[in-house]
Scaffold this motif. Structure first.
Motif, PDB file in Angstrom:
ATOM      1  N   VAL A 199     -27.399  -1.426  -2.417  1.00 13.01           N
ATOM      2  CA  VAL A 199     -27.371  -1.833  -0.897  1.00 13.01           C
ATOM      3  C   VAL A 199     -28.399  -1.064  -0.085  1.00 13.01           C
ATOM      4  CG1 VAL A 199     -26.145  -0.865   1.253  1.00 13.01           C
ATOM      5  CG2 VAL A 199     -24.781  -1.742  -0.794  1.00 13.01           C
ATOM      6  N   SER A 200     -28.820   0.047  -0.605  1.00 14.74           N
ATOM      7  CA  SER A 200     -30.020   0.908  -0.122  1.00 14.74           C
ATOM      8  C   SER A 200     -31.348   0.211  -0.341  1.00 14.74           C
ATOM      9  CB  SER A 200     -30.112   2.287  -0.758  1.00 14.74           C
ATOM     10  OG  SER A 200     -31.412   2.978  -0.213  1.00 14.74           O
ATOM     11  N   SER A 201     -31.435  -0.260  -1.584  1.00 11.24           N
ATOM     12  CA  SER A 201     -32.751  -1.129  -1.905  1.00 11.24           C
ATOM     13  C   SER A 201     -32.917  -2.184  -1.244  1.00 11.24           C
ATOM     14  CB  SER A 201     -32.645  -1.094  -3.506  1.00 11.24           C
ATOM     15  OG  SER A 201     -33.929  -1.662  -3.828  1.00 11.24           O
ATOM     16  N   ILE A 202     -31.812  -3.226  -1.405  1.00  6.87           N
ATOM     17  CA  ILE A 202     -32.003  -4.480  -0.824  1.00  6.87           C
ATOM     18  C   ILE A 202     -32.077  -4.564   0.690  1.00  6.87           C
ATOM     19  CG2 ILE A 202     -30.544  -6.648  -0.567  1.00  6.87           C
ATOM     20  CD1 ILE A 202     -29.947  -6.609  -3.514  1.00  6.87           C
ATOM     21  N   SER A 203     -31.154  -3.799   1.138  1.00  3.10           N
ATOM     22  CA  SER A 203     -31.288  -3.805   2.667  1.00  3.10           C
ATOM     23  C   SER A 203     -32.898  -3.248   3.116  1.00  3.10           C
ATOM     24  CB  SER A 203     -30.447  -2.720   3.358  1.00  3.10           C
ATOM     25  OG  SER A 203     -30.574  -1.463   2.992  1.00  3.10           O
ATOM     26  N   THR A 204     -33.230  -2.322   2.417  1.00  3.05           N
ATOM     27  CA  THR A 204     -34.771  -2.028   2.759  1.00  3.05           C
ATOM     28  C   THR A 204     -35.791  -3.057   2.667  1.00  3.05           C
ATOM     29  OG1 THR A 204     -34.372   0.408   2.176  1.00  3.05           O
ATOM     30  CG2 THR A 204     -36.559  -0.433   2.116  1.00  3.05           C
ATOM     31  N   MET A 205     -35.614  -3.991   1.530  1.00  6.69           N
ATOM     32  CA  MET A 205     -36.549  -4.996   1.462  1.00  6.69           C
ATOM     33  C   MET A 205     -36.348  -6.104   2.494  1.00  6.69           C
ATOM     34  SD  MET A 205     -36.739  -5.077  -2.766  1.00  6.69           S
ATOM     35  CE  MET A 205     -35.838  -3.654  -3.462  1.00  6.69           C
ATOM     36  N   ALA A 206     -34.867  -6.313   2.776  1.00  7.80           N
ATOM     37  CA  ALA A 206     -34.620  -7.334   3.810  1.00  7.80           C
ATOM     38  C   ALA A 206     -35.356  -7.121   5.036  1.00  7.80           C
ATOM     39  CB  ALA A 206     -33.319  -7.417   3.881  1.00  7.80           C
ATOM     40  N   VAL A 207     -35.279  -5.814   5.583  1.00  8.72           N
ATOM     41  CA  VAL A 207     -35.748  -5.302   6.758  1.00  8.72           C
ATOM     42  C   VAL A 207     -37.273  -5.424   6.670  1.00  8.72           C
ATOM     43  CG1 VAL A 207     -36.251  -3.148   8.349  1.00  8.72           C
ATOM     44  CG2 VAL A 207     -34.044  -3.688   7.150  1.00  8.72           C
ATOM     45  N   ASN A 208     -37.936  -5.210   5.396  1.00 11.01           N
ATOM     46  CA  ASN A 208     -39.450  -5.139   5.425  1.00 11.01           C
ATOM     47  C   ASN A 208     -39.805  -6.692   5.434  1.00 11.01           C
ATOM     48  OD1 ASN A 208     -41.932  -5.550   3.154  1.00 11.01           O
ATOM     49  ND2 ASN A 208     -42.065  -3.586   4.447  1.00 11.01           N
ATOM     50  N   VAL A 209     -39.034  -7.433   4.885  1.00  9.53           N
ATOM     51  CA  VAL A 209     -39.604  -8.868   4.811  1.00  9.53           C
ATOM     52  C   VAL A 209     -39.460  -9.699   6.134  1.00  9.53           C
ATOM     53  CG1 VAL A 209     -37.618 -10.100   3.681  1.00  9.53           C
ATOM     54  CG2 VAL A 209     -39.910 -10.883   3.393  1.00  9.53           C
TER      55      VAL A 209
END
Length: 433
Positions: free
Chosen positions: A384-394
């Motif tokens: 959850v931590s990793s994917i949500s961070t990447m989603a916010v970035n892209v």
């Protein structure tokens, strides 16, 4: 096998002594792509550099899938080793290698079929599609060997041996560099891909021989494949794979954004991203060592030792990262000239490194928090931590780059970094990790 004790002795010194070879191994492994890019950029032309850059971005999708198996395998071995017999550990390792080899063959077939459509999807300019496809196809042939090679090194690290993987990577990196220097001048981008494939094949053979001597108590038998081991692999590897694949997808989407700015922007963005990834390996490697440290001590119930180890990891990482920020800000242009003599390429890369570098200090917090979650096998929360961070970035990149131009990339980095720090701290507290 030289094993480092992570469950006994001085905590800071043992963690640093274990982490340093892990970091150096990752730095040396990264040389595969760094050297390819440097030699192609200096010996060939901007079109060849952009072709290798776009192909490498797509290859990350497959390499990060491999990375999920590596992280899952490392965690499984680290958690099982303190409480397993040698025979039980041998069974776990053979099951990991079997699954990894099958996945590698499947990825080879899918990659060869889908590489050209993927190149078009990320807006690869027509004039470099053929070179990018040639590079990617040759590289993919070596993918199954690379996956087994990388997983085997992580198995050794999970056992507490971080030095042997370093020696192996140093050897294969040197081999890769030598082959690059010979083959690129003769075969162009095909030579760069062939050099990497041959180096990975050699490394795969070497690490399997070492595993047989050091970890495995017997040869492989089909009866060793067990449902119980497969379930453990299925519990730990897929979340790591999804995390790694998400990072690759983000890279692919971001790589498509500078396409409208021209070949120089593509090459500059790619070179700066490679430099950033290379330097951040100090953080990634120490965090990975912390995962192994936490997993081994958690298996024995040594909670206080884990707390002290986390504090030691923070001290190590903030000192290292501060130096990396200064390096990126003060020396970015000389570093980027190692990749290309094109002034436009250097200018684009310099802007990205200069403005993104301070965010590395905040990224340290996220990586330590996610290491705590992985070490305690809280895989869903880590995901959850990793994917949500990447989603916010892209999402921020796709919103800002069309409006702010190239500056949108580093503005998006700060938005996603702030999000990642807050979320990862919250998830660790919720998990009690």
């Amino acid at each position: 096998m030289q094993e480092k004790s992570l469950t006994e002795g001085p905590i800071g010194r043992s963690l640093l002594g274990f982490a340093l070879p892990v970091v150096l191994s990752m730095l040396a492994a990264q040389c595969y792509t760094i050297v390819d890019t440097m030699i192609v950029g200096l010996k060939l032309d901007a079109n060849a550099l952009a072709a290798v850059s776009n192909a490498s971005t797509l290859l990350m999708c497959f390499l990060f899938l491999s990375g999920g198996m590596e992280l899952g395998g490392n965690l499984l071995v680290a958690a099982r080793k303190p409480v397993s017999t040698k025979e039980e550990l041998t069974g776990v390792v053979y099951n990991l290698l079997f699954v990894d080899a099958v996945i590698g063959l499947v990825m080879l077939a899918l990659g060869l079929a889908a590489f050209r459509p993927l190149l078009l999807f990320i807006n690869t300019p027509e004039e470099i599609v053929a070179q990018a496809l040639l590079y990617g196809s040759i590289y993919l042939i070596g993918l199954p060997f690379q996956m087994v090679y990388d997983l085997s090194r992580q198995i050794l690290i999970g056992c507490g041996d971080s030095k042997t993987p370093l020696y192996l990577v140093l050897f294969t990196s040197a081999l890769n560099i030598g082959l690059d220097l010979i083959l690129v001048a003769r075969l162009g981008v095909a030579g760069a891909a062939l050099a990497s494939a041959l180096a990975q094949l050699t490394g795969c053979a070497g690490v399997l021989l070492w595993l047989r001597r050091s970890v495995l108590t017997s040869g492989f038998r089909r009866s060793m494949l067990k449902v119980s081991y497969m379930k453990e692999i299925g519990r730990l590897a897929p979340p790591n794979t999804l995390q790694q694949m998400s990072g690759a997808i983000v890279s692919v989407l971001k790589q498509s954004l500078p396409g409208g700015l021209g070949v120089a922007a593509i090459a500059g963005f790619s070179c700066a991203s490679k430099v950033s990834t290379f330097l951040m390996i100090f953080v990634y490697g120490t965090a990975q060592a912390l995962v192994t440290f936490i997993a081994q001590n958690a298996a024995l119930g040594r909670t206080e030792r884990i707390r002290v180890g986390i504090r030691a990891a923070y001290r190590i990482l903030f000192v290292l990262t501060g130096g990396l920020v200064l390096l990126c800000v003060l020396l970015n242009r000389p570093i980027l000239r190692l990749f290309s003599g094109d002034s436009q390429v250097v200018a684009y890369g310099s802007a990205l490194l200069t403005f993104e570098a301070p965010s590395y200090l905040f990224a340290v917090v996220r990586h330590v928090q996610e290491a705590r979650l992985r070490g305690r096998q809280k895989m869903l929360l880590c995901l959850v931590s990793s994917i949500s961070t990447m989603a916010v970035n892209v999402a921020a990149c796709m919103l800002l780059v069309p409006r702010a131009g190239y500056a949108g990339f580093y503005l998006a980095t700060y938005i996603s970094t702030a999000w990642s720090v807050a979320l990862s701290v919250l998830l660790v507290r919720r998990a009690g990790a």
